[in-house]
Design a protein around this motif. Structure first.
Motif, PDB file in Angstrom:
ATOM      1  N   THR A  12       0.855  -1.186   0.000  1.00 34.58           N
ATOM      2  CA  THR A  12       0.000   0.000   0.000  1.00 34.58           C
ATOM      3  C   THR A  12       0.892   1.237   0.000  1.00 34.58           C
ATOM      4  O   THR A  12       1.744   1.403   0.869  1.00 34.58           O
ATOM      5  CB  THR A  12      -0.924   0.007   1.232  1.00 34.58           C
ATOM      6  OG1 THR A  12      -1.698  -1.191   1.208  1.00 34.58           O
ATOM      7  CG2 THR A  12      -1.854   1.201   1.214  1.00 34.58           C
ATOM      8  N   VAL A  13       0.694   2.080  -1.008  1.00 32.87           N
ATOM      9  CA  VAL A  13       1.461   3.314  -1.155  1.00 32.87           C
ATOM     10  C   VAL A  13       0.468   4.467  -1.173  1.00 32.87           C
ATOM     11  O   VAL A  13      -0.417   4.511  -2.038  1.00 32.87           O
ATOM     12  CB  VAL A  13       2.295   3.313  -2.456  1.00 32.87           C
ATOM     13  CG1 VAL A  13       3.059   4.622  -2.607  1.00 32.87           C
ATOM     14  CG2 VAL A  13       3.231   2.125  -2.500  1.00 32.87           C
ATOM     15  N   ASP A  14       0.609   5.360  -0.205  1.00 30.20           N
ATOM     16  CA  ASP A  14      -0.311   6.488  -0.066  1.00 30.20           C
ATOM     17  C   ASP A  14      -1.764   6.044  -0.048  1.00 30.20           C
ATOM     18  O   ASP A  14      -2.632   6.651  -0.681  1.00 30.20           O
ATOM     19  CB  ASP A  14      -0.072   7.531  -1.164  1.00 30.20           C
ATOM     20  CG  ASP A  14       1.223   8.304  -0.959  1.00 30.20           C
ATOM     21  OD1 ASP A  14       1.665   8.432   0.196  1.00 30.20           O
ATOM     22  OD2 ASP A  14       1.791   8.778  -1.960  1.00 30.20           O
ATOM     23  N   GLY A  15      -2.018   4.936   0.652  1.00 24.28           N
ATOM     24  CA  GLY A  15      -3.374   4.431   0.825  1.00 24.28           C
ATOM     25  C   GLY A  15      -3.930   3.633  -0.345  1.00 24.28           C
ATOM     26  O   GLY A  15      -5.063   3.172  -0.296  1.00 24.28           O
ATOM     27  N   GLY A  63       9.861  -4.218  -7.704  1.00 19.05           N
ATOM     28  CA  GLY A  63       8.622  -4.990  -7.629  1.00 19.05           C
ATOM     29  C   GLY A  63       7.424  -4.226  -8.164  1.00 19.05           C
ATOM     30  O   GLY A  63       6.586  -4.777  -8.882  1.00 19.05           O
ATOM     31  N   LEU A  64       7.334  -2.951  -7.817  1.00 17.96           N
ATOM     32  CA  LEU A  64       6.231  -2.130  -8.335  1.00 17.96           C
ATOM     33  C   LEU A  64       6.297  -2.030  -9.855  1.00 17.96           C
ATOM     34  O   LEU A  64       5.282  -2.157 -10.544  1.00 17.96           O
ATOM     35  CB  LEU A  64       6.271  -0.732  -7.712  1.00 17.96           C
ATOM     36  CG  LEU A  64       5.740  -0.613  -6.292  1.00 17.96           C
ATOM     37  CD1 LEU A  64       6.155   0.713  -5.656  1.00 17.96           C
ATOM     38  CD2 LEU A  64       4.222  -0.757  -6.280  1.00 17.96           C
ATOM     39  N   ARG A  65       7.497  -1.823 -10.379  1.00 20.57           N
ATOM     40  CA  ARG A  65       7.647  -1.749 -11.844  1.00 20.57           C
ATOM     41  C   ARG A  65       7.262  -3.070 -12.495  1.00 20.57           C
ATOM     42  O   ARG A  65       6.612  -3.092 -13.536  1.00 20.57           O
ATOM     43  CB  ARG A  65       9.069  -1.367 -12.205  1.00 20.57           C
ATOM     44  CG  ARG A  65       9.345   0.077 -11.885  1.00 20.57           C
ATOM     45  CD  ARG A  65      10.372   0.653 -12.810  1.00 20.57           C
ATOM     46  NE  ARG A  65      10.613   2.034 -12.422  1.00 20.57           N
ATOM     47  CZ  ARG A  65      11.787   2.511 -12.076  1.00 20.57           C
ATOM     48  NH1 ARG A  65      12.844   1.742 -12.080  1.00 20.57           N
ATOM     49  NH2 ARG A  65      11.916   3.782 -11.757  1.00 20.57           N
ATOM     50  N   GLY A  66       7.668  -4.171 -11.868  1.00 22.07           N
ATOM     51  CA  GLY A  66       7.287  -5.488 -12.388  1.00 22.07           C
ATOM     52  C   GLY A  66       5.781  -5.697 -12.360  1.00 22.07           C
ATOM     53  O   GLY A  66       5.243  -6.460 -13.150  1.00 22.07           O
ATOM     54  N   GLY A  67       5.104  -4.992 -11.466  1.00 19.58           N
ATOM     55  CA  GLY A  67       3.646  -5.062 -11.365  1.00 19.58           C
ATOM     56  C   GLY A  67       2.933  -4.058 -12.255  1.00 19.58           C
ATOM     57  O   GLY A  67       1.708  -3.971 -12.231  1.00 19.58           O
ATOM     58  N   GLY A  68       3.700  -3.264 -13.013  1.00 18.34           N
ATOM     59  CA  GLY A  68       3.100  -2.338 -13.964  1.00 18.34           C
ATOM     60  C   GLY A  68       3.086  -0.873 -13.535  1.00 18.34           C
ATOM     61  O   GLY A  68       2.610  -0.012 -14.264  1.00 18.34           O
ATOM     62  N   TRP A  69       3.626  -0.566 -12.366  1.00 23.96           N
ATOM     63  CA  TRP A  69       3.665   0.806 -11.865  1.00 23.96           C
ATOM     64  C   TRP A  69       4.621   1.630 -12.717  1.00 23.96           C
ATOM     65  O   TRP A  69       5.673   1.143 -13.123  1.00 23.96           O
ATOM     66  CB  TRP A  69       4.129   0.759 -10.419  1.00 23.96           C
ATOM     67  CG  TRP A  69       4.164   2.034  -9.651  1.00 23.96           C
ATOM     68  CD1 TRP A  69       3.104   2.787  -9.265  1.00 23.96           C
ATOM     69  CD2 TRP A  69       5.322   2.683  -9.109  1.00 23.96           C
ATOM     70  NE1 TRP A  69       3.526   3.853  -8.509  1.00 23.96           N
ATOM     71  CE2 TRP A  69       4.895   3.803  -8.402  1.00 23.96           C
ATOM     72  CE3 TRP A  69       6.682   2.389  -9.152  1.00 23.96           C
ATOM     73  CZ2 TRP A  69       5.762   4.663  -7.742  1.00 23.96           C
ATOM     74  CZ3 TRP A  69       7.554   3.236  -8.488  1.00 23.96           C
ATOM     75  CH2 TRP A  69       7.089   4.362  -7.806  1.00 23.96           C
ATOM     76  N   THR A  70       4.292   2.884 -12.979  1.00 25.20           N
ATOM     77  CA  THR A  70       5.130   3.728 -13.828  1.00 25.20           C
ATOM     78  C   THR A  70       5.831   4.835 -13.054  1.00 25.20           C
ATOM     79  O   THR A  70       6.440   5.712 -13.655  1.00 25.20           O
ATOM     80  CB  THR A  70       4.306   4.356 -14.974  1.00 25.20           C
ATOM     81  OG1 THR A  70       3.225   5.108 -14.403  1.00 25.20           O
ATOM     82  CG2 THR A  70       3.761   3.288 -15.908  1.00 25.20           C
ATOM     83  N   GLY A  71       5.772   4.778 -11.733  1.00 25.91           N
ATOM     84  CA  GLY A  71       6.418   5.793 -10.910  1.00 25.91           C
ATOM     85  C   GLY A  71       7.924   5.607 -10.849  1.00 25.91           C
ATOM     86  O   GLY A  71       8.500   4.737 -11.507  1.00 25.91           O
ATOM     87  N   THR A  72       8.544   6.445 -10.037  1.00 25.87           N
ATOM     88  CA  THR A  72       9.997   6.413  -9.885  1.00 25.87           C
ATOM     89  C   THR A  72      10.371   6.273  -8.416  1.00 25.87           C
ATOM     90  O   THR A  72       9.531   6.435  -7.528  1.00 25.87           O
ATOM     91  CB  THR A  72      10.640   7.708 -10.412  1.00 25.87           C
ATOM     92  OG1 THR A  72      10.214   8.801  -9.579  1.00 25.87           O
ATOM     93  CG2 THR A  72      10.250   7.979 -11.860  1.00 25.87           C
ATOM     94  N   ARG A  73      11.646   6.024  -8.183  1.00 26.12           N
ATOM     95  CA  ARG A  73      12.163   5.953  -6.824  1.00 26.12           C
ATOM     96  C   ARG A  73      11.867   7.260  -6.089  1.00 26.12           C
ATOM     97  O   ARG A  73      11.499   7.252  -4.921  1.00 26.12           O
ATOM     98  CB  ARG A  73      13.663   5.675  -6.862  1.00 26.12           C
ATOM     99  CG  ARG A  73      14.299   5.565  -5.501  1.00 26.12           C
ATOM    100  CD  ARG A  73      15.820   5.344  -5.639  1.00 26.12           C
ATOM    101  NE  ARG A  73      16.446   5.252  -4.357  1.00 26.12           N
ATOM    102  CZ  ARG A  73      16.778   6.297  -3.597  1.00 26.12           C
ATOM    103  NH1 ARG A  73      16.537   7.513  -4.024  1.00 26.12           N
ATOM    104  NH2 ARG A  73      17.350   6.130  -2.425  1.00 26.12           N
ATOM    105  N   ALA A  74      12.032   8.370  -6.789  1.00 28.81           N
ATOM    106  CA  ALA A  74      11.779   9.683  -6.180  1.00 28.81           C
ATOM    107  C   ALA A  74      10.333   9.796  -5.696  1.00 28.81           C
ATOM    108  O   ALA A  74      10.071  10.430  -4.674  1.00 28.81           O
ATOM    109  CB  ALA A  74      12.110  10.796  -7.172  1.00 28.81           C
ATOM    110  N   ASP A  75       9.414   9.171  -6.411  1.00 26.18           N
ATOM    111  CA  ASP A  75       8.002   9.202  -5.992  1.00 26.18           C
ATOM    112  C   ASP A  75       7.809   8.517  -4.641  1.00 26.18           C
ATOM    113  O   ASP A  75       6.962   8.921  -3.852  1.00 26.18           O
ATOM    114  CB  ASP A  75       7.107   8.513  -7.030  1.00 26.18           C
ATOM    115  CG  ASP A  75       7.072   9.244  -8.353  1.00 26.18           C
ATOM    116  OD1 ASP A  75       7.194  10.484  -8.368  1.00 26.18           O
ATOM    117  OD2 ASP A  75       6.926   8.559  -9.387  1.00 26.18           O
TER     118      ASP A  75
END
Length: 104
Positions: A12-15, A63-75
């Motif tokens: 869970t990231v930011d809810g 792991g998030l990227r492998g799950g399809g997330w397009t954010g960055t480490r900075a996010d």
């Protein structure tokens, strides 16, 4: 939401729940980010308890990227991770375990 038998973990990231998965591409990025020559060395780092918060962050991002997330480490640097640092470390450990050991 996540399928452990497919190597997936929910974080869970930011809810908002997200599926994480260590795909081959995500693992290659992780090796590069953490400066490890082999996956065995990466796993041993976690098994021995000799990991840093940056290692956990890199695993979560991969792991998030492998799950399809397009954010960055900075996010993630300013994001609220469910269950805090301990929860993030548990997710990182689960990602490694599921990537190499099945759905446990």
């Amino acid at each position: 939401m996540a399928n452990p038998w497919a190597g997936e973990v929910t974080i869970t990231v930011d809810g908002i729940p997200h599926v994480c998965k260590l795909t081959l591409g995500a693992l290659a990025e992780l090796e590069d980010t953490l400066g490890e020559d082999t996956l065995v060395a990466l796993v041993q780092r976690f098994e021995s308890g000799a990991f840093a918060s940056r290692d956990v962050m890199a695993l979560i991002v991969a792991g998030l990227r492998g799950g399809g997330w397009t954010g960055t480490r900075a996010d993630l640097l300013t994001a609220e991770i469910g269950d805090g640092p301990v929860g993030a470390a548990k997710v990182a450990a689960q990602l490694l375990a599921r990537a190499f050991g099945g759905g446990s």
